[in-house]
Design a protein around this motif. Structure first.
Motif, PDB file in Angstrom:
ATOM      1  N   MET A  13      51.127  -9.120  41.606  1.00  0.00           N
ATOM      2  CA  MET A  13      50.526  -7.900  41.459  1.00  0.00           C
ATOM      3  C   MET A  13      49.062  -7.748  41.483  1.00  0.00           C
ATOM      4  N   SER A  14      48.271  -8.653  40.335  1.00  0.00           N
ATOM      5  CA  SER A  14      46.987  -8.789  40.083  1.00  0.00           C
ATOM      6  C   SER A  14      46.233  -9.517  41.248  1.00  0.00           C
ATOM      7  N   THR A  15      46.814 -10.221  41.841  1.00  0.00           N
ATOM      8  CA  THR A  15      46.198 -11.249  42.855  1.00  0.00           C
ATOM      9  C   THR A  15      45.886 -10.295  44.261  1.00  0.00           C
ATOM     10  N   GLU A  16      46.574  -9.113  44.337  1.00  0.00           N
ATOM     11  CA  GLU A  16      46.325  -8.298  45.485  1.00  0.00           C
ATOM     12  C   GLU A  16      44.897  -7.792  45.562  1.00  0.00           C
ATOM     13  N   ALA A  17      44.177  -8.059  46.936  1.00  0.00           N
ATOM     14  CA  ALA A  17      42.782  -7.442  47.076  1.00  0.00           C
ATOM     15  C   ALA A  17      42.821  -6.115  46.808  1.00  0.00           C
ATOM     16  N   ASP A  18      43.629  -5.367  47.615  1.00  0.00           N
ATOM     17  CA  ASP A  18      43.452  -3.851  47.578  1.00  0.00           C
ATOM     18  C   ASP A  18      45.084  -3.395  47.621  1.00  0.00           C
ATOM     19  N   TYR A  19      45.357  -2.690  46.614  1.00  0.00           N
ATOM     20  CA  TYR A  19      46.707  -2.010  46.438  1.00  0.00           C
ATOM     21  C   TYR A  19      46.716  -0.815  47.249  1.00  0.00           C
ATOM     22  N   GLU A  20      47.734  -0.673  48.174  1.00  0.00           N
ATOM     23  CA  GLU A  20      48.155   0.512  48.872  1.00  0.00           C
ATOM     24  C   GLU A  20      49.205   1.088  48.475  1.00  0.00           C
ATOM     25  N   PRO A  21      49.374   2.312  47.949  1.00  0.00           N
ATOM     26  CA  PRO A  21      50.636   2.882  47.629  1.00  0.00           C
ATOM     27  C   PRO A  21      51.249   3.499  48.840  1.00  0.00           C
ATOM     28  N   LYS A  22      52.495   4.077  48.825  1.00  0.00           N
ATOM     29  CA  LYS A  22      53.151   4.774  50.161  1.00  0.00           C
ATOM     30  C   LYS A  22      53.678   6.247  49.476  1.00  0.00           C
ATOM     31  N   ASN A  23      54.271   6.218  48.282  1.00  0.00           N
ATOM     32  CA  ASN A  23      54.739   7.346  47.779  1.00  0.00           C
ATOM     33  C   ASN A  23      54.297   7.618  46.287  1.00  0.00           C
ATOM     34  N   ILE A  24      53.345   8.557  46.090  1.00  0.00           N
ATOM     35  CA  ILE A  24      52.662   8.812  44.869  1.00  0.00           C
ATOM     36  C   ILE A  24      53.328  10.070  44.049  1.00  0.00           C
ATOM     37  N   PHE A  25      53.622   9.695  42.929  1.00  0.00           N
ATOM     38  CA  PHE A  25      54.134  10.692  41.852  1.00  0.00           C
ATOM     39  C   PHE A  25      53.052  11.099  40.911  1.00  0.00           C
ATOM     40  N   LEU A  26      52.225  12.249  41.046  1.00  0.00           N
ATOM     41  CA  LEU A  26      51.333  12.658  40.252  1.00  0.00           C
ATOM     42  C   LEU A  26      51.534  13.714  39.304  1.00  0.00           C
ATOM     43  N   THR A  27      51.619  13.440  37.974  1.00  0.00           N
ATOM     44  CA  THR A  27      51.849  14.438  37.078  1.00  0.00           C
ATOM     45  C   THR A  27      50.580  14.944  36.752  1.00  0.00           C
ATOM     46  N   GLY A  28      51.052  16.472  36.328  1.00  0.00           N
ATOM     47  CA  GLY A  28      49.891  17.438  35.762  1.00  0.00           C
ATOM     48  C   GLY A  28      48.917  17.624  36.877  1.00  0.00           C
ATOM     49  N   GLY A  29      49.335  17.554  38.377  1.00  0.00           N
ATOM     50  CA  GLY A  29      48.591  17.798  39.310  1.00  0.00           C
ATOM     51  C   GLY A  29      48.149  19.156  39.628  1.00  0.00           C
ATOM     52  N   ALA A  30      48.717  20.171  38.981  1.00  0.00           N
ATOM     53  CA  ALA A  30      48.218  21.769  39.100  1.00  0.00           C
ATOM     54  C   ALA A  30      47.150  22.170  38.122  1.00  0.00           C
ATOM     55  N   GLY A  31      46.714  20.977  37.298  1.00  0.00           N
ATOM     56  CA  GLY A  31      46.017  21.092  36.084  1.00  0.00           C
ATOM     57  C   GLY A  31      44.518  20.883  36.906  1.00  0.00           C
ATOM     58  N   PHE A  32      43.595  20.345  35.892  1.00  0.00           N
ATOM     59  CA  PHE A  32      42.211  20.146  36.143  1.00  0.00           C
ATOM     60  C   PHE A  32      41.837  18.965  36.967  1.00  0.00           C
ATOM     61  N   ILE A  33      41.919  17.854  36.158  1.00  0.00           N
ATOM     62  CA  ILE A  33      41.413  16.692  36.869  1.00  0.00           C
ATOM     63  C   ILE A  33      42.458  16.041  37.794  1.00  0.00           C
ATOM     64  N   GLY A  34      43.936  16.416  37.658  1.00  0.00           N
ATOM     65  CA  GLY A  34      45.127  16.147  38.467  1.00  0.00           C
ATOM     66  C   GLY A  34      45.156  16.636  39.695  1.00  0.00           C
ATOM     67  N   SER A  35      44.552  18.078  39.897  1.00  0.00           N
ATOM     68  CA  SER A  35      44.336  18.780  41.071  1.00  0.00           C
ATOM     69  C   SER A  35      43.285  18.329  42.174  1.00  0.00           C
ATOM     70  N   HIS A  36      42.321  17.550  41.135  1.00  0.00           N
ATOM     71  CA  HIS A  36      41.239  17.047  42.224  1.00  0.00           C
ATOM     72  C   HIS A  36      41.560  15.924  42.675  1.00  0.00           C
ATOM     73  N   ALA A  37      42.390  14.798  41.988  1.00  0.00           N
ATOM     74  CA  ALA A  37      42.815  13.622  42.281  1.00  0.00           C
ATOM     75  C   ALA A  37      43.998  13.968  43.472  1.00  0.00           C
ATOM     76  N   ALA A  38      44.662  14.921  43.403  1.00  0.00           N
ATOM     77  CA  ALA A  38      45.722  15.351  44.450  1.00  0.00           C
ATOM     78  C   ALA A  38      45.224  15.473  45.655  1.00  0.00           C
ATOM     79  N   ILE A  39      44.202  16.270  45.698  1.00  0.00           N
ATOM     80  CA  ILE A  39      43.443  16.862  46.945  1.00  0.00           C
ATOM     81  C   ILE A  39      42.849  15.674  47.420  1.00  0.00           C
ATOM     82  N   LEU A  40      42.059  15.018  46.647  1.00  0.00           N
ATOM     83  CA  LEU A  40      41.390  13.919  47.318  1.00  0.00           C
ATOM     84  C   LEU A  40      42.195  12.513  48.200  1.00  0.00           C
ATOM     85  N   LEU A  41      43.369  12.604  47.468  1.00  0.00           N
ATOM     86  CA  LEU A  41      44.377  11.577  47.964  1.00  0.00           C
ATOM     87  C   LEU A  41      44.965  12.100  49.198  1.00  0.00           C
ATOM     88  N   ALA A  42      45.493  13.201  48.948  1.00  0.00           N
ATOM     89  CA  ALA A  42      46.383  13.891  50.280  1.00  0.00           C
ATOM     90  C   ALA A  42      45.494  14.006  51.514  1.00  0.00           C
TER      91      ALA A  42
END
Length: 362
Positions: A11-40
């Protein structure tokens, strides 16, 4: 003795990790919602599943920008429910967890600390166990706080790096530190590919008004004086939430498994100066004295937190929003959306004790 994570070579030797399916907890809250919006929005080829209990400081409207996107899904659920978390992991082939959900308000932790243990420690433990048993899991990013380091005792103190000993001073910070030790143990014992972040105070749109900046802004908008704890000399370093969302974008893709990353900025101000800035922005400068009142301090109020983000800067992230522009953008948002959370009068008192069920959201 400092804790060293075990390295996971594949895992640590990968240059850039690319997710496929993200589970984001607390995403209707403050920081979580901004992270969810950016990623989506930025990565339409990623699937983003927001998982949130919709407690008092969360709001589904925070996700309006992405709710109809084909790569976005919302699930109402409690992080303490292992059956539901396991089901969502399996149904969505989750490979990445971004864990924002937590009880976060220090005042609440002095009066309702058991809820913090339930959410921040037990809830994190449930997620870790579910992730450990999920065959598609490739990354677990745990969101912590600079408060786990404890108080910066004077203004000459050297900024704390990620190896600094943890010395939390309040129940909230202690539960976040406890959760971190669980995360570290799952990396050591089960090789779970984890990353931990510890961040400064964050401000901006979507923040529930129990926290300093939205609380002061909403007090002034209602013609109320701001409530300064103690003498107002306690300082915090403030980061605009969109900068923080970009930091998580950077850490998700470029962060190294088994590492801890501080997320800090360059806007350290005493609370009294924050209040004066907001009073000026809202056009009440001539009435400054009428809009400031001092109230008893917290049971214990850390003087300051000072951290270095050198490791994160090396990944390519930097703070972009200036304090002045970020504060104005935040105030304009609250002028328009001050009613988003309904009746917030209980949050605007000097020492609020919110009574929502756990967990709430960062």
């Amino acid at each position: 003795m400092s804790f060293e994570f075990i390295e996971v070579a594949d895992m640590s030797t990968e240059a850039d990790y690319e997710p496929k399916n993200i589970f984001l907890t607390g995403g209707a809250g403050f920081i979580g919602s901004h992270a969810a919006i950016l990623l989506a929005k930025k990565y339409p080829h990623y699937n983003v599943v927001v998982y949130d209990k919709l407690d008092y400081c969360a709001c589904i409207e925070n996700l309006n920008e992405v709710m109809d996107l084909p790569n976005f899904k919302f699930v109402k659920g409690d992080i303490c429910s292992s059956d539901l978390v396991t089901y969502v992991f399996k149904e969505n082939k989750i490979d990445t967890v971004l864990h924002f959900a937590a009880q976060t308000h220090v005042d609440n932790s002095f009066g309702n600390s058991f809820a913090f243990t339930q959410s921040n420690i037990y809830g994190t433990h449930v997620l870790l166990e579910c992730a450990k048993n999920c065959p598609t899991m490739r990354r677990f990013v745990h969101v912590s706080t600079d408060e786990v380091y404890g108080e910066g005792e004077d203004f000459d103190a050297k900024p704390m790096d990620e190896e600094h000993v943890l010395e939390p001073t309040n129940p909230y910070a202690a539960t976040k530190a406890g959760a971190e030790f669980l995360v570290k143990s799952y990396h050591r014992s089960f090789k779970l590919p984890v990353i931990i972040t510890r961040g400064n105070n964050v401000y901006g749109p979507h923040q529930f008004p129990e926290k300093l900046i939205p609380k002061f802004a909403n007090q002034i908008l209602r013609g109320l004086p701001v409530t300064i704890h103690g003498d107002g000399s306690n300082t915090r370093n403030f980061l605009f939430v969109e900068d923080v969302a970009r930091a998580f974008d950077c850490i998700l893709h470029k962060g190294e498994v088994g590492k801890i990353y501080n997320i800090g900025g360059c806007n350290e101000l005493p609370n009294i100066e924050v209040a004066k800035s907001l009073i000026k922005i809202l056009g009440k400068e001539k009435e400054m004295d009428d809009y400031i009142t001092y109230v008893p301090d917290r049971k214990f109020n850390d003087l300051r937190y000072t951290i270095t983000s050198e490791k994160l800067h090396k990944l390519g992230w930097k703070e972009e929003m200036s304090w002045e522009d970020g504060l104005r953008k935040t105030v304009e948002w609250y002028k328009t959306y001050t009613n988003r959370y309904g009746n917030i009068e209980n949050a605007l008192v000097a020492h609020p004790r919110m009574t929502g069920t756990s967990p709430t959201n960062i």
